[in-house]
Design a protein around this motif. Structure first.
Motif, PDB file in Angstrom:
ATOM      1  N   SER A   1      23.867  96.660 -41.396  1.00 31.40           N
ATOM      2  CA  SER A   1      24.890  98.086 -42.199  1.00 31.40           C
ATOM      3  C   SER A   1      24.966  98.669 -43.157  1.00 31.40           C
ATOM      4  CB  SER A   1      26.141  96.959 -41.312  1.00 31.40           C
ATOM      5  OG  SER A   1      27.620  98.000 -41.992  1.00 31.40           O
TER       6      SER A   1
ATOM      7  N   THR B   1      24.919 103.023 -30.515  1.00 34.73           N
ATOM      8  CA  THR B   1      24.798 100.876 -29.820  1.00 34.73           C
ATOM      9  C   THR B   1      25.969 100.174 -30.548  1.00 34.73           C
ATOM     10  OG1 THR B   1      22.801 100.317 -30.696  1.00 34.73           O
ATOM     11  CG2 THR B   1      22.287 101.800 -29.063  1.00 34.73           C
ATOM     12  N   GLY B   2      25.882 100.748 -31.633  1.00 33.08           N
ATOM     13  CA  GLY B   2      26.948  99.525 -32.225  1.00 33.08           C
ATOM     14  C   GLY B   2      28.257  99.899 -31.905  1.00 33.08           C
TER      15      GLY B   2
ATOM     16  N   TYR C   1      28.580  97.575 -28.415  1.00 32.98           N
ATOM     17  CA  TYR C   1      28.793  95.997 -28.945  1.00 32.98           C
ATOM     18  C   TYR C   1      30.156  96.054 -29.429  1.00 32.98           C
ATOM     19  CZ  TYR C   1      23.911  94.955 -27.636  1.00 32.98           C
ATOM     20  OH  TYR C   1      23.152  95.083 -27.157  1.00 32.98           O
ATOM     21  N   ARG C   2      30.145  96.953 -29.939  1.00 32.80           N
ATOM     22  CA  ARG C   2      31.877  97.015 -30.504  1.00 32.80           C
ATOM     23  C   ARG C   2      32.868  97.030 -29.156  1.00 32.80           C
ATOM     24  NH1 ARG C   2      33.445  97.678 -35.973  1.00 32.80           N
ATOM     25  NH2 ARG C   2      31.356  97.611 -37.255  1.00 32.80           N
TER      26      ARG C   2
ATOM     27  N   SER D   1      27.222  89.888 -28.798  1.00 30.28           N
ATOM     28  CA  SER D   1      25.801  90.641 -29.202  1.00 30.28           C
ATOM     29  C   SER D   1      25.015  89.876 -29.582  1.00 30.28           C
ATOM     30  CB  SER D   1      26.270  92.153 -30.180  1.00 30.28           C
ATOM     31  OG  SER D   1      25.915  91.526 -31.506  1.00 30.28           O
TER      32      SER D   1
ATOM     33  N   ARG E   1      23.398  91.788 -23.871  1.00 31.77           N
ATOM     34  CA  ARG E   1      22.111  92.494 -23.807  1.00 31.77           C
ATOM     35  C   ARG E   1      21.360  93.261 -23.062  1.00 31.77           C
ATOM     36  NH1 ARG E   1      22.411  92.493 -29.489  1.00 31.77           N
ATOM     37  NH2 ARG E   1      20.848  93.807 -29.355  1.00 31.77           N
TER      38      ARG E   1
ATOM     39  N   ARG F   1      20.375  98.524 -33.503  1.00 33.52           N
ATOM     40  CA  ARG F   1      19.267  97.024 -34.921  1.00 33.52           C
ATOM     41  C   ARG F   1      18.159  96.499 -34.119  1.00 33.52           C
ATOM     42  NH1 ARG F   1      24.059  97.586 -36.187  1.00 33.52           N
ATOM     43  NH2 ARG F   1      25.106  96.958 -38.099  1.00 33.52           N
ATOM     44  N   ASP F   2      17.994  96.596 -32.770  1.00 31.88           N
ATOM     45  CA  ASP F   2      16.722  96.717 -31.671  1.00 31.88           C
ATOM     46  C   ASP F   2      16.433  97.823 -31.266  1.00 31.88           C
ATOM     47  OD1 ASP F   2      18.990  96.183 -30.028  1.00 31.88           O
ATOM     48  OD2 ASP F   2      17.949  95.232 -28.823  1.00 31.88           O
TER      49      ASP F   2
ATOM     50  N   ARG G   1      30.813 100.522 -48.443  1.00 30.66           N
ATOM     51  CA  ARG G   1      31.878 100.093 -47.173  1.00 30.66           C
ATOM     52  C   ARG G   1      33.325 100.112 -47.477  1.00 30.66           C
ATOM     53  NH1 ARG G   1      30.220 101.651 -43.174  1.00 30.66           N
ATOM     54  NH2 ARG G   1      29.447 100.432 -41.552  1.00 30.66           N
TER      55      ARG G   1
ATOM     56  N   ARG H   1      27.247  89.350 -41.887  1.00 37.76           N
ATOM     57  CA  ARG H   1      26.929  89.628 -40.330  1.00 37.76           C
ATOM     58  C   ARG H   1      25.151  89.954 -39.917  1.00 37.76           C
ATOM     59  NH1 ARG H   1      28.407  94.815 -38.394  1.00 37.76           N
ATOM     60  NH2 ARG H   1      29.281  95.120 -39.848  1.00 37.76           N
TER      61      ARG H   1
ATOM     62  N   ASP I   1      22.641  88.633 -36.940  1.00 41.50           N
ATOM     63  CA  ASP I   1      22.112  89.697 -36.131  1.00 41.50           C
ATOM     64  C   ASP I   1      20.613  89.268 -35.951  1.00 41.50           C
ATOM     65  OD1 ASP I   1      24.869  91.030 -35.390  1.00 41.50           O
ATOM     66  OD2 ASP I   1      24.270  92.549 -37.038  1.00 41.50           O
TER      67      ASP I   1
ATOM     68  N   ARG J   1      19.715  85.760 -34.491  1.00 45.68           N
ATOM     69  CA  ARG J   1      20.047  85.525 -33.061  1.00 45.68           C
ATOM     70  C   ARG J   1      18.597  85.453 -32.420  1.00 45.68           C
ATOM     71  NH1 ARG J   1      22.767  91.336 -32.857  1.00 45.68           N
ATOM     72  NH2 ARG J   1      20.480  92.689 -32.586  1.00 45.68           N
TER      73      ARG J   1
HETATM   74  N1  LIG Z   1      21.535  97.839 -31.214  1.00 48.98           N
HETATM   75  C1  LIG Z   1      22.472  96.754 -31.719  1.00 48.98           C
HETATM   76  C2  LIG Z   1      23.630  97.878 -32.270  1.00 48.98           C
HETATM   77  C3  LIG Z   1      24.731  96.559 -32.759  1.00 48.98           C
HETATM   78  N2  LIG Z   1      24.845  95.704 -32.922  1.00 48.98           N
HETATM   79  C4  LIG Z   1      25.503  94.542 -32.976  1.00 48.98           C
HETATM   80  O1  LIG Z   1      26.533  95.381 -33.156  1.00 48.98           O
HETATM   81  C5  LIG Z   1      27.460  95.066 -34.521  1.00 48.98           C
HETATM   82  C6  LIG Z   1      28.055  96.044 -35.069  1.00 48.98           C
HETATM   83  O2  LIG Z   1      26.991  97.366 -35.156  1.00 48.98           O
HETATM   84  P1  LIG Z   1      27.263  98.717 -36.497  1.00 48.98           P
HETATM   85  O3  LIG Z   1      26.342  99.517 -36.029  1.00 48.98           O
HETATM   86  O4  LIG Z   1      28.858  99.173 -35.650  1.00 48.98           O
HETATM   87  O5  LIG Z   1      27.725  97.844 -37.234  1.00 48.98           O
HETATM   88  P2  LIG Z   1      27.813  98.757 -38.377  1.00 48.98           P
HETATM   89  O6  LIG Z   1      26.597  98.766 -39.078  1.00 48.98           O
HETATM   90  O7  LIG Z   1      28.846 100.370 -38.511  1.00 48.98           O
HETATM   91  O8  LIG Z   1      28.725  98.189 -39.607  1.00 48.98           O
HETATM   92  C7  LIG Z   1      26.458  94.891 -35.391  1.00 48.98           C
HETATM   93  O9  LIG Z   1      26.522  93.978 -36.504  1.00 48.98           O
HETATM   94  C8  LIG Z   1      25.544  93.102 -34.225  1.00 48.98           C
HETATM   95  O10 LIG Z   1      25.587  92.246 -33.828  1.00 48.98           O
HETATM   96  C9  LIG Z   1      23.469  94.581 -32.409  1.00 48.98           C
HETATM   97  O11 LIG Z   1      23.208  94.198 -31.924  1.00 48.98           O
HETATM   98  N3  LIG Z   1      22.790  96.021 -31.801  1.00 48.98           N
END
Ligand SMILES: Nc1ccn([C@@H]2O[C@H](COP(=O)(O)OP(=O)(O)O)[C@@H](O)[C@H]2O)c(=O)n1
Ligand SMILES: Nc1ncnc2c1ncn2[C@@H]1O[C@H](COP(=O)(O)OP(=O)(O)O)[C@@H](O)[C@H]1O
Length: 231
Positions: A20, A42-43, A46-47, A110, A116, A139-140, A166, A185, A189, A192
């Motif tokens: 993040s 993609t975040g 998950y949100r 997530s 997932r 993230r992945d 932030r 966080r 992440d 897991r």
């Molecule tokens: N490809 C992804 C993207 C997000 N996420 C999850 O979604 C959450 C929110 O992602 P986000 O990209 O909106 O977070 P920020 O970086 O914007 O705070 C992450 O903290 C992960 O738990 C994930 O597991 N896999």
């Protein structure tokens, strides 16, 4: 370097991962807009599923309740980098998915494998439908969702730089508290079992701590242009 004409350039798939506050969203949107590519946050997906779980009274502390409900919400993502959109069952949730409550619960949701699997399938179908190509951030993406992406970028930055960015966004939020929440966080992440936050072996790592956003965008645009030219 002169940009290739987006209409005639070969489609290119770009994966941008990282923790993040490293600049994934801002960089991905700008690169996609500049190069005529689609964009997927993609975040936000998950949100969105987390927002639905909270709104429907699902116990976030119980992974089996989350797993049972994972197939219920209909999540639709727009892919225009100039106007990223996200709806759940037809409701625009672009605002509600950014609340502190959703942010504090998203890592637990997530981490559930059924969540997932569902979201990964959605992401792959969106990417394969993008005719000109797409920038997908998360993230992945480079490790699991699109392991054959043409270009993989892993953005990093110091916890101090990320927390300052932030808390600037959250207007007046305490930097130390923001830093602790980010680290918590990231740890959830990265640790897991299913598809943790990780750098793909073939990803280019860019430390953005001392770079301006414009410098990061230029760096990624150059890397995409090089990949396109080699196709
Ligand atoms: N490809 C992804 C993207 C997000 N996420 C999850 O979604 C959450 C929110 O992602 P986000 O990209 O909106 O977070 P920020 O970086 O914007 O705070 C992450 O903290 C992960 O738990 C994930 O597991 N896999
Ligand atoms: N290189 C940078 N230098 C300074 N601020 C940045 C940089 N990259 C991003 N930002 C700012 O930091 C904040 C978080 O960026 P964002 O793109 O949302 O990160 P992420 O998607 O990785 O969480 C935004 O306000 C953005 O404008």
């Amino acid at each position: 370097m002169e940009s290739t004409d987006a209409r005639t350039a070969p489609a290119v798939i770009v994966a941008i991962d990282g923790p993040s506050g490293t600049g994934k969203s801002s960089t991905s949107k700008a690169v996609a807009a500049q190069l005529g590519l689609s964009y997927l946050d993609t975040g936000a997906q998950y949100r969105a599923i987390t927002w639905w779980m909270v709104n429907n009274g699902i116990d976030i502390a119980d992974p089996s309740s989350i797993a049972d409900a994972a197939g219920k919400p209909d999540i639709v993502s727009g892919t225009d980098p100039a106007a990223p959109a996200i709806t759940v069952d037809g409701t625009d949730v672009a605002g509600p998915i950014r609340t502190q409550e959703v942010t504090s619960k998203v890592s637990a949701v997530s981490a559930v494998p059924e969540v997932r699997a569902r979201i990964t399938e959605l992401q792959r179908s969106i990417a394969s439908a993008a005719v000109q190509g797409i920038v997908v951030e998360g993230r992945d993406i480079g490790t699991t969702v699109l392991p054959d992406a043409d270009l993989k970028i892993f953005l990093t930055a110091s916890p101090e730089a990320r927390a300052a960015r932030r808390s600037g966004e959250l207007k007046g939020a305490d930097v130390a508290a923001t830093r602790e929440a980010l680290i918590k966080r990231d740890t959830a992440d990265s640790t897991r079992k299913t598809s943790p936050l990780a750098k793909a072996a073939d990803a280019v790592e860019v430390d953005t701590s001392d770079l301006t956003l414009q410098q990061v965008i230029e760096c990624v645009v150059t890397l995409v242009e090089e990949k396109r030219a080699a196709k």
